[in-house]
Design an enzyme around this catalytic site. Structure first.
Site, PDB file in Angstrom:
ATOM      1  N   VAL A   1      -5.750  -0.608  17.730  1.00  0.00           N
ATOM      2  CA  VAL A   1      -4.567   0.033  18.318  1.00  0.00           C
ATOM      3  C   VAL A   1      -5.054   1.195  19.180  1.00  0.00           C
ATOM      4  O   VAL A   1      -5.939   1.954  18.761  1.00  0.00           O
ATOM      5  CB  VAL A   1      -3.607   0.549  17.222  1.00  0.00           C
ATOM      6  CG1 VAL A   1      -2.390   1.226  17.836  1.00  0.00           C
ATOM      7  CG2 VAL A   1      -3.176  -0.601  16.312  1.00  0.00           C
TER       8      VAL A   1
ATOM      9  N   SER B   1      -9.297   8.436  12.928  1.00  0.00           N
ATOM     10  CA  SER B   1      -9.039   9.693  12.225  1.00  0.00           C
ATOM     11  C   SER B   1      -9.834  10.826  12.857  1.00  0.00           C
ATOM     12  O   SER B   1      -9.467  11.992  12.754  1.00  0.00           O
ATOM     13  CB  SER B   1      -9.436   9.563  10.753  1.00  0.00           C
ATOM     14  OG  SER B   1      -8.845   8.414  10.211  1.00  0.00           O
ATOM     15  N   ARG B   2     -10.938  10.478  13.506  1.00  0.00           N
ATOM     16  CA  ARG B   2     -11.796  11.521  14.088  1.00  0.00           C
ATOM     17  C   ARG B   2     -11.242  12.074  15.399  1.00  0.00           C
ATOM     18  O   ARG B   2     -11.687  13.123  15.851  1.00  0.00           O
ATOM     19  CB  ARG B   2     -13.215  10.978  14.285  1.00  0.00           C
ATOM     20  CG  ARG B   2     -13.895  10.715  12.946  1.00  0.00           C
ATOM     21  CD  ARG B   2     -15.367  10.423  13.083  1.00  0.00           C
ATOM     22  NE  ARG B   2     -16.039  10.478  11.793  1.00  0.00           N
ATOM     23  CZ  ARG B   2     -16.124   9.456  10.948  1.00  0.00           C
ATOM     24  NH1 ARG B   2     -15.598   8.302  11.259  1.00  0.00           N
ATOM     25  NH2 ARG B   2     -16.747   9.591   9.797  1.00  0.00           N
TER      26      ARG B   2
ATOM     27  N   MET C   1      -9.705   5.361   4.180  1.00  0.00           N
ATOM     28  CA  MET C   1     -10.178   6.659   3.689  1.00  0.00           C
ATOM     29  C   MET C   1      -9.106   7.724   3.949  1.00  0.00           C
ATOM     30  O   MET C   1      -9.405   8.920   4.030  1.00  0.00           O
ATOM     31  CB  MET C   1     -11.499   7.036   4.361  1.00  0.00           C
ATOM     32  CG  MET C   1     -12.608   6.033   4.015  1.00  0.00           C
ATOM     33  SD  MET C   1     -14.269   6.679   4.154  1.00  0.00           S
ATOM     34  CE  MET C   1     -14.319   7.100   5.882  1.00  0.00           C
TER      35      MET C   1
ATOM     36  N   LEU D   1      -4.193   8.652   7.639  1.00  0.00           N
ATOM     37  CA  LEU D   1      -3.635   7.418   8.202  1.00  0.00           C
ATOM     38  C   LEU D   1      -2.999   7.656   9.569  1.00  0.00           C
ATOM     39  O   LEU D   1      -2.374   8.677   9.820  1.00  0.00           O
ATOM     40  CB  LEU D   1      -2.613   6.835   7.220  1.00  0.00           C
ATOM     41  CG  LEU D   1      -3.180   6.544   5.816  1.00  0.00           C
ATOM     42  CD1 LEU D   1      -2.086   5.985   4.908  1.00  0.00           C
ATOM     43  CD2 LEU D   1      -4.362   5.583   5.872  1.00  0.00           C
ATOM     44  N   HIS D   2      -3.210   6.686  10.450  1.00  0.00           N
ATOM     45  CA  HIS D   2      -2.669   6.752  11.818  1.00  0.00           C
ATOM     46  C   HIS D   2      -2.163   5.368  12.199  1.00  0.00           C
ATOM     47  O   HIS D   2      -2.227   4.432  11.385  1.00  0.00           O
ATOM     48  CB  HIS D   2      -3.747   7.258  12.789  1.00  0.00           C
ATOM     49  CG  HIS D   2      -5.035   6.503  12.697  1.00  0.00           C
ATOM     50  ND1 HIS D   2      -5.172   5.191  13.097  1.00  0.00           N
ATOM     51  CD2 HIS D   2      -6.253   6.862  12.210  1.00  0.00           C
ATOM     52  CE1 HIS D   2      -6.406   4.781  12.889  1.00  0.00           C
ATOM     53  NE2 HIS D   2      -7.090   5.777  12.336  1.00  0.00           N
TER      54      HIS D   2
ATOM     55  N   GLY E   1      -3.350   2.978  13.775  1.00  0.00           N
ATOM     56  CA  GLY E   1      -4.294   1.879  13.557  1.00  0.00           C
ATOM     57  C   GLY E   1      -4.155   1.336  12.140  1.00  0.00           C
ATOM     58  O   GLY E   1      -4.075   0.111  11.926  1.00  0.00           O
ATOM     59  N   HIS E   2      -4.081   2.255  11.148  1.00  0.00           N
ATOM     60  CA  HIS E   2      -3.834   1.815   9.771  1.00  0.00           C
ATOM     61  C   HIS E   2      -2.450   1.181   9.662  1.00  0.00           C
ATOM     62  O   HIS E   2      -2.251   0.233   8.907  1.00  0.00           O
ATOM     63  CB  HIS E   2      -3.898   2.997   8.801  1.00  0.00           C
ATOM     64  CG  HIS E   2      -5.229   3.684   8.766  1.00  0.00           C
ATOM     65  ND1 HIS E   2      -5.428   4.942   9.285  1.00  0.00           N
ATOM     66  CD2 HIS E   2      -6.427   3.287   8.280  1.00  0.00           C
ATOM     67  CE1 HIS E   2      -6.685   5.296   9.108  1.00  0.00           C
ATOM     68  NE2 HIS E   2      -7.321   4.311   8.505  1.00  0.00           N
TER      69      HIS E   2
HETATM   70  O1  PAF Z   1     -12.933   1.800   7.483  1.00  0.00           O
HETATM   71  C1  PAF Z   1     -12.825   2.608   6.545  1.00  0.00           C
HETATM   72  O2  PAF Z   1     -11.902   3.443   6.484  1.00  0.00           O
HETATM   73  C2  PAF Z   1     -13.861   2.615   5.442  1.00  0.00           C
HETATM   74  O3  PAF Z   1     -15.127   2.347   5.941  1.00  0.00           O
HETATM   75  C3  PAF Z   1     -13.513   1.671   4.278  1.00  0.00           C
HETATM   76  C4  PAF Z   1     -13.474   0.221   4.716  1.00  0.00           C
HETATM   77  C5  PAF Z   1     -12.163   2.070   3.688  1.00  0.00           C
HETATM   78  C6  PAF Z   1     -14.561   1.802   3.167  1.00  0.00           C
HETATM   79  O4  PAF Z   1     -14.644   3.090   2.669  1.00  0.00           O
END
Ligand code: PAF
Length: 288
Positions: free
Chosen positions: A178, A188-189, A32, A35-36, A38-39
């Site tokens: 991570v 993200s929060r 969503m 990005l950090h 973890g992504h």
């Molecule tokens: O983990 C997330 O960021 C969301 O729940 C996902 C898997 C992208 C679905 O919107």
């Protein structure tokens, strides 16, 4: 690699389809945005496995149970693109809401059982929204592999079950959580926390680790394991506990006795920010 930006379903289908036709594997990292690191771990894993790496960035309204959470969710596509560019992502698929939901959706994916407890209990409709958008993304991109973080362990279990029940031809690959140097799971929060809340937030992982040590010492009663975590959380007045459960790692059902592996999962509030975390406890940690 120069990261391409794709806004339309037709165009991402064309790009991913071309790659598949050419015998290249397609890896999808659904996100969503905001990005950090973890992504970053999901993307790095995809980059190692797949020939074409697609990162989707879509803030999915139908998985939010609180409108204010949806409205205030961090959105910065420019920053996300730079992040993806630095990690050699091939394509960012960032559709807008009208592209994904041209009309009120009438079809939803509901994964019973695994969605019932933990976050599912406190966020009505959340996993239905997640499963529905992930099913759409899998149908749109048709990746060979899709990557999900273990930080959202229940989401991972829901998606695995959906992919298996509905025969999605995709491998669902989990990627370890991570953490910041002080143990706080990347999310993200986290950027919403005040400095004081950020300091207090470390108690969540400390509590889970304390409980994991109870498990490792041989505790079999989930209440006993939970008490160890609660003692840590109670020392942090800023933290409000939403849930703390000992569940089996596949079905995500609370257990009444510990046999085999379990997952300790918790959700807490710091002011108006909700954080979740979990740790896996495996029998090899216990005395023989
Ligand atoms: O983990 C997330 O960021 C969301 O729940 C996902 C898997 C992208 C679905 O919107």
């Amino acid at each position: 690699v120069s990261t391409g930006l794709v806004r339309s379903i037709a165009e991402i289908r064309r790009r991913a389809g071309e790659a598949r036709q050419a015998g290249r594997t397609v890896g999808l990292v659904p996100t969503m945005g905001a990005l950090h690191a973890g992504h970053g771990a999901l993307i790095d894993r995809a980059r190692r496995d797949a020939d074409l790496v697609v990162v989707s960035v879509f803030v999915n309204s139908i998985q939010f149970d609180r409108p204010e959470d949806y409205a205030s969710y961090a959105r910065d596509l420019r920053e996300d693109l730079d992040f993806c560019q630095a990690r050699c992502v091939d394509v960012v698929f960032a559709p807008d809401a009208r592209e994904m939901y041209p009309a009120e959706p009438a079809t939803f994916v509901e994964v019973a059982g695994v969605s019932d407890h933990l976050c599912g209990r406190f966020r009505p409709g959340h996993f239905r929204g997640v499963a529905t958008v992930v099913a759409k993304l899998l149908n749109i991109v048709q990746p060979d592999i899709a990557y999900f973080g273990e930080k959202d362990a229940q989401q991972l279990a829901v998606i695995r079950r959906m992919a298996s029940d509905l025969n999605f031809p995709v491998a669902i690959v989990p990627v370890p959580t991570v953490r910041e140097p002080d143990g706080l799971a990347m999310s993200s929060r986290n950027r919403r926390l005040s400095p004081e809340e950020r300091r207090a937030a470390t108690a969540l992982y400390r509590a889970l680790e304390t409980a994991r040590r109870r498990f490792a010492a041989g505790a079999e009663d989930p209440e006993d394991i939970k008490r160890a975590a609660l003692a840590v959380l109670e020392n942090e007045p800023q933290i409000r506990l939403e849930y703390l459960e000992v569940v089996d790692p596949e079905e995500m059902q609370p257990v009444d006795r510990v046999r085999g592996s379990v997952r300790l999962s918790a959700a807490v509030w710091l002011g108006s920010t909700r954080l979740i975390d979990n740790v896996l406890c495996v029998p090899s940690e216990r005395p023989a």
